[in-house]
Design a protein around this motif. Structure first.
Motif, PDB file in Angstrom:
ATOM      1  N   MET A 222       2.716   7.866  -4.060  1.00 53.69           N
ATOM      2  CA  MET A 222       2.540   8.880  -5.114  1.00 53.69           C
ATOM      3  C   MET A 222       1.514   9.733  -4.817  1.00 53.69           C
ATOM      4  O   MET A 222       1.514  10.882  -5.464  1.00 53.69           O
ATOM      5  CB  MET A 222       2.409   8.015  -6.377  1.00 53.69           C
ATOM      6  N   ILE A 223       0.368   9.437  -4.398  1.00 56.21           N
ATOM      7  CA  ILE A 223      -0.488  10.389  -3.763  1.00 56.21           C
ATOM      8  C   ILE A 223       0.072  11.615  -3.058  1.00 56.21           C
ATOM      9  O   ILE A 223      -0.354  12.628  -3.024  1.00 56.21           O
ATOM     10  CB  ILE A 223      -1.882   9.363  -3.312  1.00 56.21           C
ATOM     11  N   MET A 224       0.697  11.138  -1.984  1.00 55.89           N
ATOM     12  CA  MET A 224       1.280  12.220  -1.130  1.00 55.89           C
ATOM     13  C   MET A 224       2.157  13.173  -1.840  1.00 55.89           C
ATOM     14  O   MET A 224       2.374  14.249  -1.493  1.00 55.89           O
ATOM     15  CB  MET A 224       1.861  11.554   0.188  1.00 55.89           C
ATOM     16  N   ILE A 225       2.954  12.514  -2.667  1.00 56.72           N
ATOM     17  CA  ILE A 225       3.843  13.754  -3.634  1.00 56.72           C
ATOM     18  C   ILE A 225       2.952  14.501  -4.298  1.00 56.72           C
ATOM     19  O   ILE A 225       3.317  15.539  -4.661  1.00 56.72           O
ATOM     20  CB  ILE A 225       4.732  12.694  -4.659  1.00 56.72           C
ATOM     21  N   THR A 226       1.510  14.138  -4.744  1.00 58.47           N
ATOM     22  CA  THR A 226       0.936  15.127  -5.321  1.00 58.47           C
ATOM     23  C   THR A 226       0.258  16.144  -4.204  1.00 58.47           C
ATOM     24  O   THR A 226      -0.916  16.789  -4.673  1.00 58.47           O
ATOM     25  CB  THR A 226      -0.234  14.596  -6.019  1.00 58.47           C
ATOM     26  N   ALA A 227       0.427  15.808  -2.860  1.00 53.90           N
ATOM     27  CA  ALA A 227       0.001  16.874  -1.773  1.00 53.90           C
ATOM     28  C   ALA A 227      -1.458  16.446  -1.541  1.00 53.90           C
ATOM     29  O   ALA A 227      -2.304  17.197  -1.084  1.00 53.90           O
ATOM     30  CB  ALA A 227       0.001  18.299  -2.217  1.00 53.90           C
ATOM     31  N   GLU A 228      -1.747  15.277  -1.931  1.00 54.11           N
ATOM     32  CA  GLU A 228      -3.056  14.513  -1.402  1.00 54.11           C
ATOM     33  C   GLU A 228      -2.652  13.460  -0.439  1.00 54.11           C
ATOM     34  O   GLU A 228      -1.584  13.309  -0.236  1.00 54.11           O
ATOM     35  CB  GLU A 228      -4.121  14.133  -2.594  1.00 54.11           C
ATOM     36  N   ILE A 229      -3.863  12.806  -0.099  1.00 52.42           N
ATOM     37  CA  ILE A 229      -3.681  11.755   1.349  1.00 52.42           C
ATOM     38  C   ILE A 229      -4.962  10.711   0.801  1.00 52.42           C
ATOM     39  O   ILE A 229      -5.848  11.133   0.547  1.00 52.42           O
ATOM     40  CB  ILE A 229      -3.379  12.192   2.548  1.00 52.42           C
ATOM     41  N   ASP A 230      -4.696   9.492   1.488  1.00 54.71           N
ATOM     42  CA  ASP A 230      -5.729   8.465   1.044  1.00 54.71           C
ATOM     43  C   ASP A 230      -5.717   7.812   2.641  1.00 54.71           C
ATOM     44  O   ASP A 230      -5.133   6.978   2.889  1.00 54.71           O
ATOM     45  CB  ASP A 230      -5.702   7.699   0.211  1.00 54.71           C
ATOM     46  N   LEU A 231      -6.681   8.049   3.498  1.00 55.95           N
ATOM     47  CA  LEU A 231      -6.917   7.526   4.678  1.00 55.95           C
ATOM     48  C   LEU A 231      -7.761   6.239   4.583  1.00 55.95           C
ATOM     49  O   LEU A 231      -8.253   5.607   5.672  1.00 55.95           O
ATOM     50  CB  LEU A 231      -7.477   8.581   5.842  1.00 55.95           C
TER      51      LEU A 231
ATOM     52  N   TRP B  88      -6.484   8.595 -11.192  1.00 63.39           N
ATOM     53  CA  TRP B  88      -6.063   7.300 -11.396  1.00 63.39           C
ATOM     54  C   TRP B  88      -5.282   6.780 -10.349  1.00 63.39           C
ATOM     55  O   TRP B  88      -4.771   5.440 -10.114  1.00 63.39           O
ATOM     56  CB  TRP B  88      -5.277   7.278 -12.837  1.00 63.39           C
ATOM     57  N   LEU B  89      -4.499   7.699  -9.566  1.00 60.57           N
ATOM     58  CA  LEU B  89      -3.852   7.432  -8.621  1.00 60.57           C
ATOM     59  C   LEU B  89      -4.649   6.688  -7.331  1.00 60.57           C
ATOM     60  O   LEU B  89      -4.036   5.718  -6.655  1.00 60.57           O
ATOM     61  CB  LEU B  89      -3.050   8.589  -7.938  1.00 60.57           C
ATOM     62  N   PHE B  90      -5.694   7.249  -7.381  1.00 64.53           N
ATOM     63  CA  PHE B  90      -6.616   6.898  -6.235  1.00 64.53           C
ATOM     64  C   PHE B  90      -7.431   5.637  -6.664  1.00 64.53           C
ATOM     65  O   PHE B  90      -7.509   4.536  -5.808  1.00 64.53           O
ATOM     66  CB  PHE B  90      -7.927   7.803  -5.954  1.00 64.53           C
ATOM     67  N   VAL B  91      -7.569   5.224  -7.814  1.00 66.04           N
ATOM     68  CA  VAL B  91      -7.919   3.772  -8.535  1.00 66.04           C
ATOM     69  C   VAL B  91      -6.802   2.820  -7.881  1.00 66.04           C
ATOM     70  O   VAL B  91      -7.134   1.864  -7.417  1.00 66.04           O
ATOM     71  CB  VAL B  91      -8.336   4.014 -10.040  1.00 66.04           C
ATOM     72  N   ILE B  92      -5.687   3.385  -8.507  1.00 70.11           N
ATOM     73  CA  ILE B  92      -4.541   2.242  -8.257  1.00 70.11           C
ATOM     74  C   ILE B  92      -4.412   2.069  -6.718  1.00 70.11           C
ATOM     75  O   ILE B  92      -4.532   0.941  -6.270  1.00 70.11           O
ATOM     76  CB  ILE B  92      -2.964   2.969  -8.794  1.00 70.11           C
ATOM     77  N   SER B  93      -4.521   2.886  -5.901  1.00 75.19           N
ATOM     78  CA  SER B  93      -4.545   2.880  -4.405  1.00 75.19           C
ATOM     79  C   SER B  93      -5.480   1.832  -3.813  1.00 75.19           C
ATOM     80  O   SER B  93      -5.203   0.902  -3.031  1.00 75.19           O
ATOM     81  CB  SER B  93      -4.600   4.179  -3.597  1.00 75.19           C
TER      82      SER B  93
ATOM     83  N   ILE C 282       0.908  -1.142  -0.105  1.00 77.03           N
ATOM     84  CA  ILE C 282      -0.025   0.024   0.145  1.00 77.03           C
ATOM     85  C   ILE C 282       0.926   1.304   0.104  1.00 77.03           C
ATOM     86  O   ILE C 282       0.513   2.167  -0.529  1.00 77.03           O
ATOM     87  CB  ILE C 282      -0.916   0.005   1.290  1.00 77.03           C
ATOM     88  N   ALA C 283       2.096   1.055   0.461  1.00 76.61           N
ATOM     89  CA  ALA C 283       2.939   2.362   0.791  1.00 76.61           C
ATOM     90  C   ALA C 283       3.354   2.893  -0.658  1.00 76.61           C
ATOM     91  O   ALA C 283       3.567   4.105  -0.823  1.00 76.61           O
ATOM     92  CB  ALA C 283       4.231   2.252   1.391  1.00 76.61           C
TER      93      ALA C 283
ATOM     94  N   ARG D 294       6.502  12.575 -13.896  1.00 84.48           N
ATOM     95  CA  ARG D 294       7.369  13.837 -13.838  1.00 84.48           C
ATOM     96  C   ARG D 294       6.032  14.675 -13.695  1.00 84.48           C
ATOM     97  O   ARG D 294       5.969  15.630 -12.762  1.00 84.48           O
ATOM     98  CB  ARG D 294       7.752  14.286 -15.062  1.00 84.48           C
ATOM     99  N   GLY D 295       4.746  14.376 -14.180  1.00 81.68           N
ATOM    100  CA  GLY D 295       3.544  14.929 -13.778  1.00 81.68           C
ATOM    101  C   GLY D 295       3.123  15.281 -12.287  1.00 81.68           C
ATOM    102  O   GLY D 295       2.550  16.023 -11.738  1.00 81.68           O
ATOM    103  N   ILE D 296       3.262  13.587 -11.682  1.00 78.55           N
ATOM    104  CA  ILE D 296       3.259  13.936 -10.288  1.00 78.55           C
ATOM    105  C   ILE D 296       3.609  14.401  -9.498  1.00 78.55           C
ATOM    106  O   ILE D 296       3.370  15.407  -8.745  1.00 78.55           O
ATOM    107  CB  ILE D 296       3.348  12.178  -9.633  1.00 78.55           C
TER     108      ILE D 296
END
Length: 366
Positions: free
Chosen positions: A80-89, A238-243, A74-75, A213-215
């Protein structure tokens, strides 16, 4: 003719002047927070080998990898989500929901374990898509969205099974989750195979593709990234889908490893994942992080926990030590930046102006 033109051959590329290129390559490669964590990991591992009873046995590493496997999986998307300044709790709740789905679909619907696992992973991807849609296209903050879906997905999981547990799983599948790659007596469980495959894909995606690079650009400045051609909304979606899909796969493994599907499986796992990702060098403000540091952070926390358990320490003390280490790792970035700024300011204060330097070098010229 300007000085810059005279000093550079015609047609040659201009010299790089970005701040990141100011230091030598070896310093840019080695003097990083990620390599500091890797060095600390090596020190803690060698210390544990020499001072912790039974740490050098093959069972120690075997159970260490079994325990940290869901966090390792999961990490990768969490980083990748946190690099975009978001988070998934909601990742731990997706683990619990997929665990329940595997149990219900196998026991009540009669599906085989592979089909039940695929269905659970599909549902996990849908859960991630729901998070991604609300964050990317509705514009809601990911912290608020995933706190809400964390409760929602966990509530659905508990609602499907209540306080019951499904434990009737075929032995060949539960044994597979605990099987070793190189046979009995070795230290590496088979779960490391899908992890390594996922790690290679994640490294390519984040560090060697335009998508990656976009991330980073989104993490630095989402609005600027949009104007440079990055599809900010679709990337986050897509990052949230992958997560969600990876968390569901971790839930399948979790179920088969313990042989039990329960609605409260993996409760609190999201905090362990986020702690390991931050410890591995990913900035909570986005725009910074690397996967080798994230993997080192997960393994470091696992080794500390394993070594302290072998020494008979309590869970509370283990959590205190890991918490202190995490706080120090977060503070270290700010302290290093402050020290570097003070050093640069002091150096500039001692450096004479260019006119004075010329006069000092040529005292006879007027």
């Amino acid at each position: 003719m300007s000085t810059a033109t005279a000093s550079r051959p015609e047609g040659a590329a201009p010299a790089r002047s970005y701040p990141s290129y100011a230091a030598p390559l070896w310093r840019r490669a080695l003097l990083t927070r990620e390599f500091a964590i890797i060095a600390l990991l090596g020190i803690v591992y060698l210390y544990s080998l020499g001072n912790v009873p039974n740490f050098d046995g093959p069972l120690t590493l075997y159970y260490l990898f079994l325990d940290i496997a869901p966090i390792l999986l999961i990490a990768l998307p969490m980083a990748m989500i946190m690099i975009t300044a978001e988070i998934d709790l909601s990742v731990a709740s997706v683990v619990g929901l997929s665990s329940v789905l595997v149990g219900v679909l196998h026991q009540d619907a009669g599906l085989s374990i592979p089909l039940a696992a695929l269905a659970a992973m599909a549902v996990g991807a849908v859960c991630g898509a729901a998070n991604g849609f609300l964050v990317s296209y509705v514009g809601l903050p990911s912290l608020a969205v995933t706190i809400g879906t964390m409760a929602l997905y966990r509530g659905v999981a508990v609602g499907l099974l209540g306080t019951k547990a499904v434990t009737d799983f075929p032995e060949r599948w539960t044994d597979l989750a605990k099987e070793r790659i190189f046979g009995p007596g070795t230290s590496y469980p088979t779960i490391l195979i899908p992890f390594v495959v996922l790690l290679v894909l994640a490294v390519w995606l984040l560090h060697f593709s335009n998508f990656g690079r976009g991330i980073y650009e989104i993490g630095h400045n989402a609005e600027a990234a949009h104007f440079t051609g990055v599809d900010v909304e679709l990337t986050k979606f897509w990052l949230f889908v992958i997560s969600g899909a990876v968390s569901a796969f971790a839930g399948v493994y979790y179920t088969l490893r313990y042989g039990s599907a329960r609605g409260d499986n993996a409760t609190g796992l999201e905090l362990q994942v986020i702690a390991a990702v931050v410890l591995g060098g990913v900035s909570v403000f986005g725009g910074r992080g690397a996967l080798h540091g994230v993997v080192a952070g997960v393994v470091l926390i696992g080794i500390i926990s394993s070594a302290m358990r072998l020494e008979g320490q309590t869970v509370n003390l283990i959590n205190i030590v890991i918490g202190v280490l995490l706080v120090l790792s977060v503070l270290s970035t700010s302290l290093l930046a402050l020290a570097s700024g003070l050093l640069r300011a002091r150096t500039r204060g001692k450096r004479p102006s260019s006119r004075r330097a010329v006069a000092a070098a040529n005292p006879n010229e007027r």
